[in-house]
Enzyme design. Structure first.
Site, PDB file in Angstrom:
ATOM      1  N   TYR A 131      -1.218   0.226  10.820  1.00  0.00           N
ATOM      2  CA  TYR A 131      -1.457  -0.221   9.779  1.00  0.00           C
ATOM      3  C   TYR A 131      -0.130  -0.567   8.624  1.00  0.00           C
ATOM      4  O   TYR A 131       0.264  -1.597   8.273  1.00  0.00           O
ATOM      5  CB  TYR A 131      -2.421   0.126   9.092  1.00  0.00           C
ATOM      6  CG  TYR A 131      -3.031  -0.021   7.574  1.00  0.00           C
ATOM      7  CD1 TYR A 131      -3.350  -1.202   7.353  1.00  0.00           C
ATOM      8  CD2 TYR A 131      -2.697   0.633   6.679  1.00  0.00           C
ATOM      9  CE1 TYR A 131      -3.784  -1.860   5.986  1.00  0.00           C
ATOM     10  CE2 TYR A 131      -2.914   0.265   5.403  1.00  0.00           C
ATOM     11  CZ  TYR A 131      -3.523  -0.672   5.038  1.00  0.00           C
ATOM     12  OH  TYR A 131      -3.738  -1.149   3.692  1.00  0.00           O
TER      13      TYR A 131
ATOM     14  N   GLU B 202       0.243   3.757   1.512  1.00  0.00           N
ATOM     15  CA  GLU B 202       0.327   4.121   3.169  1.00  0.00           C
ATOM     16  C   GLU B 202       1.502   3.930   3.582  1.00  0.00           C
ATOM     17  O   GLU B 202       1.937   4.433   4.680  1.00  0.00           O
ATOM     18  CB  GLU B 202      -0.664   3.123   3.822  1.00  0.00           C
ATOM     19  CG  GLU B 202      -1.564   3.882   5.049  1.00  0.00           C
ATOM     20  CD  GLU B 202      -2.401   5.363   4.672  1.00  0.00           C
ATOM     21  OE1 GLU B 202      -2.712   5.237   3.746  1.00  0.00           O
ATOM     22  OE2 GLU B 202      -2.405   6.032   5.631  1.00  0.00           O
TER      23      GLU B 202
ATOM     24  N   LYS C 227       2.065  -3.316   7.137  1.00  0.00           N
ATOM     25  CA  LYS C 227       2.065  -3.622   5.825  1.00  0.00           C
ATOM     26  C   LYS C 227       3.679  -3.513   5.343  1.00  0.00           C
ATOM     27  O   LYS C 227       4.006  -4.483   4.269  1.00  0.00           O
ATOM     28  CB  LYS C 227       1.390  -2.647   5.190  1.00  0.00           C
ATOM     29  CG  LYS C 227      -0.185  -2.903   5.047  1.00  0.00           C
ATOM     30  CD  LYS C 227      -0.600  -4.009   4.046  1.00  0.00           C
ATOM     31  CE  LYS C 227      -2.091  -4.129   3.959  1.00  0.00           C
ATOM     32  NZ  LYS C 227      -2.634  -5.214   3.109  1.00  0.00           N
TER      33      LYS C 227
ATOM     34  N   THR D 197       0.682  -1.163  -0.086  1.00  0.00           N
ATOM     35  CA  THR D 197      -0.022   0.006  -0.164  1.00  0.00           C
ATOM     36  C   THR D 197       0.891   1.237   0.058  1.00  0.00           C
ATOM     37  O   THR D 197       2.063   1.444   0.530  1.00  0.00           O
ATOM     38  CB  THR D 197      -0.870   0.071   1.175  1.00  0.00           C
ATOM     39  OG1 THR D 197      -1.576   1.412   1.359  1.00  0.00           O
ATOM     40  CG2 THR D 197      -0.189  -0.382   2.575  1.00  0.00           C
TER      41      THR D 197
HETATM   42  P1  NAP Z   1     -11.571  -4.339   2.556  1.00  0.00           P
HETATM   43  O1  NAP Z   1     -12.635  -4.301   1.934  1.00  0.00           O
HETATM   44  O2  NAP Z   1     -11.392  -3.735   3.940  1.00  0.00           O
HETATM   45  O3  NAP Z   1     -11.486  -6.053   2.518  1.00  0.00           O
HETATM   46  C1  NAP Z   1     -10.416  -6.550   3.581  1.00  0.00           C
HETATM   47  C2  NAP Z   1     -10.625  -8.086   3.639  1.00  0.00           C
HETATM   48  O4  NAP Z   1      -9.648  -8.832   4.573  1.00  0.00           O
HETATM   49  C3  NAP Z   1     -12.170  -8.616   3.932  1.00  0.00           C
HETATM   50  O5  NAP Z   1     -12.611  -9.494   3.240  1.00  0.00           O
HETATM   51  C4  NAP Z   1     -11.838  -9.117   5.397  1.00  0.00           C
HETATM   52  O6  NAP Z   1     -12.999 -10.082   5.778  1.00  0.00           O
HETATM   53  C5  NAP Z   1     -10.649  -9.377   5.528  1.00  0.00           C
HETATM   54  N1  NAP Z   1      -9.979  -9.816   6.495  1.00  0.00           N
HETATM   55  C6  NAP Z   1      -9.706  -8.833   7.642  1.00  0.00           C
HETATM   56  N2  NAP Z   1      -9.251  -9.593   8.669  1.00  0.00           N
HETATM   57  C7  NAP Z   1      -8.997 -10.828   8.270  1.00  0.00           C
HETATM   58  C8  NAP Z   1      -8.412 -12.103   9.131  1.00  0.00           C
HETATM   59  N3  NAP Z   1      -8.074 -11.896  10.357  1.00  0.00           N
HETATM   60  N4  NAP Z   1      -8.496 -13.002   8.408  1.00  0.00           N
HETATM   61  C9  NAP Z   1      -8.693 -13.245   6.989  1.00  0.00           C
HETATM   62  N5  NAP Z   1      -9.496 -12.228   6.531  1.00  0.00           N
HETATM   63  C10 NAP Z   1      -9.541 -10.990   7.047  1.00  0.00           C
HETATM   64  O7  NAP Z   1     -10.215  -4.153   1.985  1.00  0.00           O
HETATM   65  P2  NAP Z   1      -9.987  -3.739   0.298  1.00  0.00           P
HETATM   66  O8  NAP Z   1     -10.209  -2.121   0.064  1.00  0.00           O
HETATM   67  O9  NAP Z   1     -10.653  -4.832  -0.353  1.00  0.00           O
HETATM   68  O10 NAP Z   1      -8.530  -3.769   0.139  1.00  0.00           O
HETATM   69  C11 NAP Z   1      -7.836  -5.255  -0.017  1.00  0.00           C
HETATM   70  C12 NAP Z   1      -6.312  -5.287   0.144  1.00  0.00           C
HETATM   71  O11 NAP Z   1      -5.666  -4.142  -0.326  1.00  0.00           O
HETATM   72  C13 NAP Z   1      -6.082  -4.926   1.794  1.00  0.00           C
HETATM   73  O12 NAP Z   1      -5.185  -5.776   2.205  1.00  0.00           O
HETATM   74  C14 NAP Z   1      -5.773  -3.432   1.982  1.00  0.00           C
HETATM   75  O13 NAP Z   1      -4.989  -3.389   2.937  1.00  0.00           O
HETATM   76  C15 NAP Z   1      -4.877  -3.297   0.555  1.00  0.00           C
HETATM   77  N6  NAP Z   1      -4.976  -2.073   0.167  1.00  0.00           N
HETATM   78  C16 NAP Z   1      -6.161  -1.295  -0.146  1.00  0.00           C
HETATM   79  C17 NAP Z   1      -6.235  -0.362  -0.800  1.00  0.00           C
HETATM   80  C18 NAP Z   1      -7.353   0.758  -1.034  1.00  0.00           C
HETATM   81  O14 NAP Z   1      -7.352   1.715  -1.352  1.00  0.00           O
HETATM   82  N7  NAP Z   1      -8.661  -0.025  -1.155  1.00  0.00           N
HETATM   83  C19 NAP Z   1      -4.918   0.578  -1.132  1.00  0.00           C
HETATM   84  C20 NAP Z   1      -3.813  -0.402  -0.676  1.00  0.00           C
HETATM   85  C21 NAP Z   1      -3.858  -1.439  -0.300  1.00  0.00           C
HETATM   86  P3  NAP Z   1     -14.403  -9.634   6.642  1.00  0.00           P
HETATM   87  O15 NAP Z   1     -15.342  -9.269   5.373  1.00  0.00           O
HETATM   88  O16 NAP Z   1     -14.718 -10.707   7.369  1.00  0.00           O
HETATM   89  O17 NAP Z   1     -14.070  -8.309   7.217  1.00  0.00           O
HETATM   90  O1  G4F Z   2     -10.322   7.051   3.331  1.00  0.00           O
HETATM   91  P1  G4F Z   2      -9.316   6.618   4.496  1.00  0.00           P
HETATM   92  O2  G4F Z   2      -9.664   5.999   5.554  1.00  0.00           O
HETATM   93  O3  G4F Z   2      -8.123   5.884   3.723  1.00  0.00           O
HETATM   94  P2  G4F Z   2      -6.698   5.776   3.877  1.00  0.00           P
HETATM   95  O4  G4F Z   2      -6.454   6.174   5.591  1.00  0.00           O
HETATM   96  O5  G4F Z   2      -5.987   6.641   3.091  1.00  0.00           O
HETATM   97  O6  G4F Z   2      -6.564   4.095   4.092  1.00  0.00           O
HETATM   98  C1  G4F Z   2      -6.977   3.708   2.666  1.00  0.00           C
HETATM   99  O7  G4F Z   2      -5.810   3.679   1.605  1.00  0.00           O
HETATM  100  C2  G4F Z   2      -4.758   3.018   2.017  1.00  0.00           C
HETATM  101  C3  G4F Z   2      -3.946   3.350   0.654  1.00  0.00           C
HETATM  102  O8  G4F Z   2      -3.350   4.591   0.793  1.00  0.00           O
HETATM  103  C4  G4F Z   2      -5.194   1.475   2.091  1.00  0.00           C
HETATM  104  F1  G4F Z   2      -3.912   0.954   2.216  1.00  0.00           F
HETATM  105  C5  G4F Z   2      -5.920   1.508   3.173  1.00  0.00           C
HETATM  106  O9  G4F Z   2      -6.140   0.110   3.373  1.00  0.00           O
HETATM  107  C6  G4F Z   2      -7.390   2.276   3.041  1.00  0.00           C
HETATM  108  O10 G4F Z   2      -7.770   1.447   2.023  1.00  0.00           O
HETATM  109  O11 G4F Z   2      -8.619   8.131   4.867  1.00  0.00           O
HETATM  110  C7  G4F Z   2      -8.304   9.148   3.668  1.00  0.00           C
HETATM  111  C8  G4F Z   2      -8.115  10.406   4.588  1.00  0.00           C
HETATM  112  C9  G4F Z   2      -7.159  10.207   5.672  1.00  0.00           C
HETATM  113  O12 G4F Z   2      -6.160  11.252   5.597  1.00  0.00           O
HETATM  114  C10 G4F Z   2      -8.146  10.415   6.997  1.00  0.00           C
HETATM  115  O13 G4F Z   2      -7.568  11.033   7.991  1.00  0.00           O
HETATM  116  O14 G4F Z   2      -9.379  10.800   4.841  1.00  0.00           O
HETATM  117  C11 G4F Z   2      -9.078  11.406   6.140  1.00  0.00           C
HETATM  118  N1  G4F Z   2     -10.384  11.410   6.934  1.00  0.00           N
HETATM  119  C12 G4F Z   2     -10.823  12.687   7.041  1.00  0.00           C
HETATM  120  N2  G4F Z   2     -12.220  12.326   7.967  1.00  0.00           N
HETATM  121  C13 G4F Z   2     -11.283  10.668   7.181  1.00  0.00           C
HETATM  122  C14 G4F Z   2     -12.398  11.084   7.671  1.00  0.00           C
HETATM  123  N3  G4F Z   2     -11.095   9.268   6.908  1.00  0.00           N
HETATM  124  C15 G4F Z   2     -11.948   8.431   7.257  1.00  0.00           C
HETATM  125  N4  G4F Z   2     -11.959   7.063   7.261  1.00  0.00           N
HETATM  126  N5  G4F Z   2     -13.148   9.007   7.939  1.00  0.00           N
HETATM  127  C16 G4F Z   2     -13.210  10.520   8.163  1.00  0.00           C
HETATM  128  O15 G4F Z   2     -14.514  10.578   8.899  1.00  0.00           O
END
Ligand code: NAP
Ligand code: G4F
Length: 350
Positions: free
Chosen positions: A149, A127, A153, A125
């Site tokens: 987190y 992050e 990662k 990520t």
């Molecule tokens: P998500 O919607 O939060 O999905 C996370 C998945 O992980 C869910 O299926 C969750 O299951 C499962 N999980 C959580 N804890 C677990 C455990 N202990 N054992 C087995 N499974 C578990 O996340 P996403 O946005 O699809 O992201 C997918 C991956 O990419 C994650 O690893 C995230 O950190 C990474 N990532 C995401 C982004 C982004 O912007 N979306 C960017 C960079 C990296 P439940 O449904 O049971 O909770």
């Molecule tokens: O939407 P966020 O929670 O995403 P964040 O923290 O960037 O993380 C996501 O992207 C990562 C990739 O860079 C993934 F690895 C990670 O698993 C996840 O998918 O927050 C985005 C920004 C942050 O700066 C947060 O402080 O939005 C700001 N924010 C402001 N108000 C908020 C809020 N975030 C959340 N979730 N909720 C708020 O009310």
């Protein structure tokens, strides 16, 4: 027929990747956690629930990981499971390390011992770049994690590189920047905003409470990002790749754009609430995806405004369907604040 094992198939990326691989003719196995309430709404939403072989796996449990490898006999593993909400990692730093960090090593060890030829994708990520001072971030930019987190990662990321170099595993890190969609969890900021905007514009709510709206993110469209994961796994040699749009926008810009779509003034509806501020935040992300373009032929297509439109329109449509009394796969029922609205008897006239 190729076989893929996707961990975290109940999440946003898991669901889109499963659909993508099914369309490519893969046999898809997906891991889920045995929770008291099943969480398959995304697979149902995409109409693929019946086509997936589901296996129970928890990343804290090595035996369930080994069992899933034996049952699925995959050619490719996509490890998407993680505790992915950064805010929650400050509340549960140890669980974060165990699931998001050590869980990956449990998988790598299982592969090394049972199936060393299987290809492994790790969901790394942006992050991990943390509160960095670089104008854009590439595969060469130093990491400086600023959340439990991100630290977990980064540990996993480094272990993937060590297993690739030390044991010759085909293991890739996809350094994905934020990617969003109508399947994004409601706690993440973009969907929190688009869901809030939809409710406000339909007269169901009045405000959205947010934390740091000055932070900037590089936001892309999730269905395009899962294709990049697959492309990495089709290369001759494993490597690490940044996937991003090379654009950066403040949360406030996303708010303005989302409210503009429904013709409302955002200043009347946004409240800043300390509860949503993090102890440390990542203030600036902008990804340089040149390597992915050159080596994978991947580029982002959906840009910032189009992404906001897709998400606002999809949330508006959901609340309207609910207003018409329709039943459909939707996550709003899983959230207490949403349920308070859902339990009202409302007649929508918009
Ligand atoms: P998500 O919607 O939060 O999905 C996370 C998945 O992980 C869910 O299926 C969750 O299951 C499962 N999980 C959580 N804890 C677990 C455990 N202990 N054992 C087995 N499974 C578990 O996340 P996403 O946005 O699809 O992201 C997918 C991956 O990419 C994650 O690893 C995230 O950190 C990474 N990532 C995401 C982004 C982004 O912007 N979306 C960017 C960079 C990296 P439940 O449904 O049971 O909770
Ligand atoms: O939407 P966020 O929670 O995403 P964040 O923290 O960037 O993380 C996501 O992207 C990562 C990739 O860079 C993934 F690895 C990670 O698993 C996840 O998918 O927050 C985005 C920004 C942050 O700066 C947060 O402080 O939005 C700001 N924010 C402001 N108000 C908020 C809020 N975030 C959340 N979730 N909720 C708020 O009310």
């Amino acid at each position: 027929m190729k076989r893929a094992l996707i961990t975290g198939i109940t999440g946003q990326d898991g669901a889109y990747l499963a659909k993508f691989l099914l369309d490519k003719g893969y046999e898809v196995f997906g891991t889920y956690r045995r929770l008291s309430t099943p969480n398959f709404w995304r697979l149902q939403y995409l109409g693929i629930f019946e086509q997936i072989e589901l296996l129970p796996v928890d990343l804290i449990d090595s035996f369930s990981i080994i069992e899933s490898l034996k049952l699925a006999k995959p050619d490719e593993i996509y490890n998407l499971a993680a505790m992915s909400f950064v805010g929650a990692s400050f509340e549960q730093p140890i669980a974060s390390a165990e699931i998001t960090g050590i869980g990956v090593v449990k998988f790598l060890e299982a592969i090394r011992n049972i199936a060393p030829d299987v290809k492994f994708y790790q969901a790394s990520t942006s992050e991990m770049f943390g509160d960095n001072s670089f104008s854009q971030q590439s595969e060469k930019t130093p990491f400086e994690p600023s959340s439990p987190y991100a630290a977990a990662k980064l540990y996993a990321h480094n272990m993937v590189k060590i297993y690739r170099k030390g044991y010759g595993l085909f293991a890739c890190n996809g350094i994905l920047f934020n990617h969003e969609s109508p399947l994004r969890g409601l706690e993440f900021v973009t969907r929190k905003i688009t869901n809030g905007v939809a409710k406000i514009s339909l007269g169901l709510d009045d405000s959205i409470e947010l934390g740091n709206i000055d932070a900037r993110r590089d936001w892309g469209y999730a269905p395009e990002y899962v294709e990049a994961m697959w492309l990495m796994m089709q290369q001759e040699a494993p490597d690490d790749y940044v996937i991003a749009t090379n654009e950066t926008h403040a949360i406030q810009e996303f708010i303005e754009t989302a409210f503009d779509i429904v013709g409302l003034d955002w200043k009347k509806h946004i409240r800043i609430d300390e509860r949503f501020m993090r102890p440390v935040d990542v203030n600036y992300l902008k990804g340089d995806y040149k390597k992915s373009l050159t080596k994978l032929g991947w580029r982002p297509k959906t840009r910032f405004k189009a992404l906001a439109e897709i998400m606002v329109n999809s949330d508006l449509e959901r609340w309207r369907r609910w207003g018409r009394g329709e039943h459909f796969p939707w996550d709003a029922w899983n959230y207490p604040n949403e349920r308070k609205i859902l339990s009202r008897k409302v007649k929508l006239d918009r």
